[in-house]
Design a protein around this motif. Structure first.
Motif, PDB file in Angstrom:
ATOM      1  N   PRO A  27      23.331  34.046  31.473  1.00  0.00           N
ATOM      2  CA  PRO A  27      23.640  34.136  32.893  1.00  0.00           C
ATOM      3  C   PRO A  27      25.064  34.640  33.118  1.00  0.00           C
ATOM      4  CG  PRO A  27      23.946  31.892  32.185  1.00  0.00           C
ATOM      5  CD  PRO A  27      23.451  32.666  30.978  1.00  0.00           C
ATOM      6  N   ASP A  28      25.330  35.098  34.338  1.00  0.00           N
ATOM      7  CA  ASP A  28      26.679  35.542  34.672  1.00  0.00           C
ATOM      8  C   ASP A  28      27.637  34.368  34.567  1.00  0.00           C
ATOM      9  OD1 ASP A  28      25.861  38.099  35.204  1.00  0.00           O
ATOM     10  OD2 ASP A  28      25.500  37.711  37.317  1.00  0.00           O
ATOM     11  N   LEU A  29      28.781  34.623  33.972  1.00  0.00           N
ATOM     12  CA  LEU A  29      29.781  33.575  33.816  1.00  0.00           C
ATOM     13  C   LEU A  29      30.871  33.732  34.867  1.00  0.00           C
ATOM     14  CD1 LEU A  29      30.215  33.756  29.940  1.00  0.00           C
ATOM     15  CD2 LEU A  29      28.913  32.086  31.234  1.00  0.00           C
ATOM     16  N   THR A  30      31.398  32.616  35.326  1.00  0.00           N
ATOM     17  CA  THR A  30      32.518  32.650  36.255  1.00  0.00           C
ATOM     18  C   THR A  30      33.800  32.847  35.459  1.00  0.00           C
ATOM     19  OG1 THR A  30      32.897  30.283  36.127  1.00  0.00           O
ATOM     20  CG2 THR A  30      31.342  31.063  37.819  1.00  0.00           C
ATOM     21  N   LEU A  31      34.894  33.112  36.172  1.00  0.00           N
ATOM     22  CA  LEU A  31      36.185  33.253  35.492  1.00  0.00           C
ATOM     23  C   LEU A  31      36.533  31.975  34.742  1.00  0.00           C
ATOM     24  CD1 LEU A  31      38.242  35.052  38.281  1.00  0.00           C
ATOM     25  CD2 LEU A  31      37.171  36.073  36.276  1.00  0.00           C
ATOM     26  N   ALA A  32      36.294  30.838  35.371  1.00  0.00           N
ATOM     27  CA  ALA A  32      36.598  29.552  34.730  1.00  0.00           C
ATOM     28  C   ALA A  32      35.755  29.357  33.477  1.00  0.00           C
ATOM     29  CB  ALA A  32      36.379  28.409  35.713  1.00  0.00           C
ATOM     30  N   GLU A  33      34.488  29.742  33.538  1.00  0.00           N
ATOM     31  CA  GLU A  33      33.616  29.610  32.366  1.00  0.00           C
ATOM     32  C   GLU A  33      34.052  30.552  31.246  1.00  0.00           C
ATOM     33  OE1 GLU A  33      29.481  28.255  34.579  1.00  0.00           O
ATOM     34  OE2 GLU A  33      29.946  30.392  34.384  1.00  0.00           O
ATOM     35  N   LEU A  34      34.502  31.755  31.598  1.00  0.00           N
ATOM     36  CA  LEU A  34      35.013  32.676  30.574  1.00  0.00           C
ATOM     37  C   LEU A  34      36.252  32.099  29.905  1.00  0.00           C
ATOM     38  CD1 LEU A  34      34.601  36.152  32.278  1.00  0.00           C
ATOM     39  CD2 LEU A  34      33.493  35.382  30.189  1.00  0.00           C
ATOM     40  N   ALA A  35      37.166  31.548  30.712  1.00  0.00           N
ATOM     41  CA  ALA A  35      38.388  30.957  30.155  1.00  0.00           C
ATOM     42  C   ALA A  35      38.047  29.761  29.255  1.00  0.00           C
ATOM     43  CB  ALA A  35      39.330  30.535  31.287  1.00  0.00           C
ATOM     44  N   ALA A  36      37.100  28.938  29.683  1.00  0.00           N
ATOM     45  CA  ALA A  36      36.703  27.780  28.878  1.00  0.00           C
ATOM     46  C   ALA A  36      36.038  28.222  27.574  1.00  0.00           C
ATOM     47  CB  ALA A  36      35.752  26.889  29.682  1.00  0.00           C
ATOM     48  N   THR A  37      35.214  29.259  27.639  1.00  0.00           N
ATOM     49  CA  THR A  37      34.563  29.781  26.429  1.00  0.00           C
ATOM     50  C   THR A  37      35.596  30.329  25.456  1.00  0.00           C
ATOM     51  OG1 THR A  37      32.580  30.308  27.689  1.00  0.00           O
ATOM     52  CG2 THR A  37      32.840  31.416  25.575  1.00  0.00           C
TER      53      THR A  37
END
Length: 127
Positions: free
Chosen positions: A61-71
């Motif tokens: 699924p599309d990731l948010t900016l926060a999810e990208l940073a957490a990943t």
């Protein structure tokens, strides 16, 4: 420099003594007369991870900016701000929307249409 010492030249041209000494040394060692580039290089800390990040965005699924940073922090041990992730994506012509586009409301208008009669509406109410 016309017989001036580096310190005298620094005073005459209103630059720091250390700067003048470095410039004279560069000229004597290699004939360098051009000023060097100022500031940090324009790269981002995320540039070495471009393939990884862009690969994450190709998968649903599309990731948010926060999810990208957490990943990035979880998988690569890199702590970055949301602004840095946004800047990286902007430089790669990637855009993110907060939510998908939706159909217009079927129950009514969601915004007020401007008055096209040319007159200004009069607001009335209790004072």
């Amino acid at each position: 420099m016309g017989g001036l010492s580096a310190r005298q030249a620094a005073e005459r041209f209103d630059v720091g003594t250390a700067t003048a000494i470095v410039w004279v040394r560069r000229f004597r060692e290699g004939g360098e007369l051009v000023a060097r580039r100022q500031g940090k290089p324009r790269g981002l800390r995320l540039d070495p991870h471009a393939d990884y990040l862009l690969g994450l965005l190709e998968q649903p699924p599309d990731l948010t900016l926060a999810e990208l940073a957490a990943t990035l922090e979880r998988e690569r041990g890199i702590r970055v701000s949301l602004a840095m992730v946004w800047t990286f994506l902007d430089r790669h012509d990637m855009t993110f929307k907060k939510r998908p586009r939706r159909r217009p409301s079927s129950s009514g208008r969601t915004f007020r249409q401007p008055d096209r009669s040319g007159s200004n509406p009069v607001l009335t109410g209790a004072s």
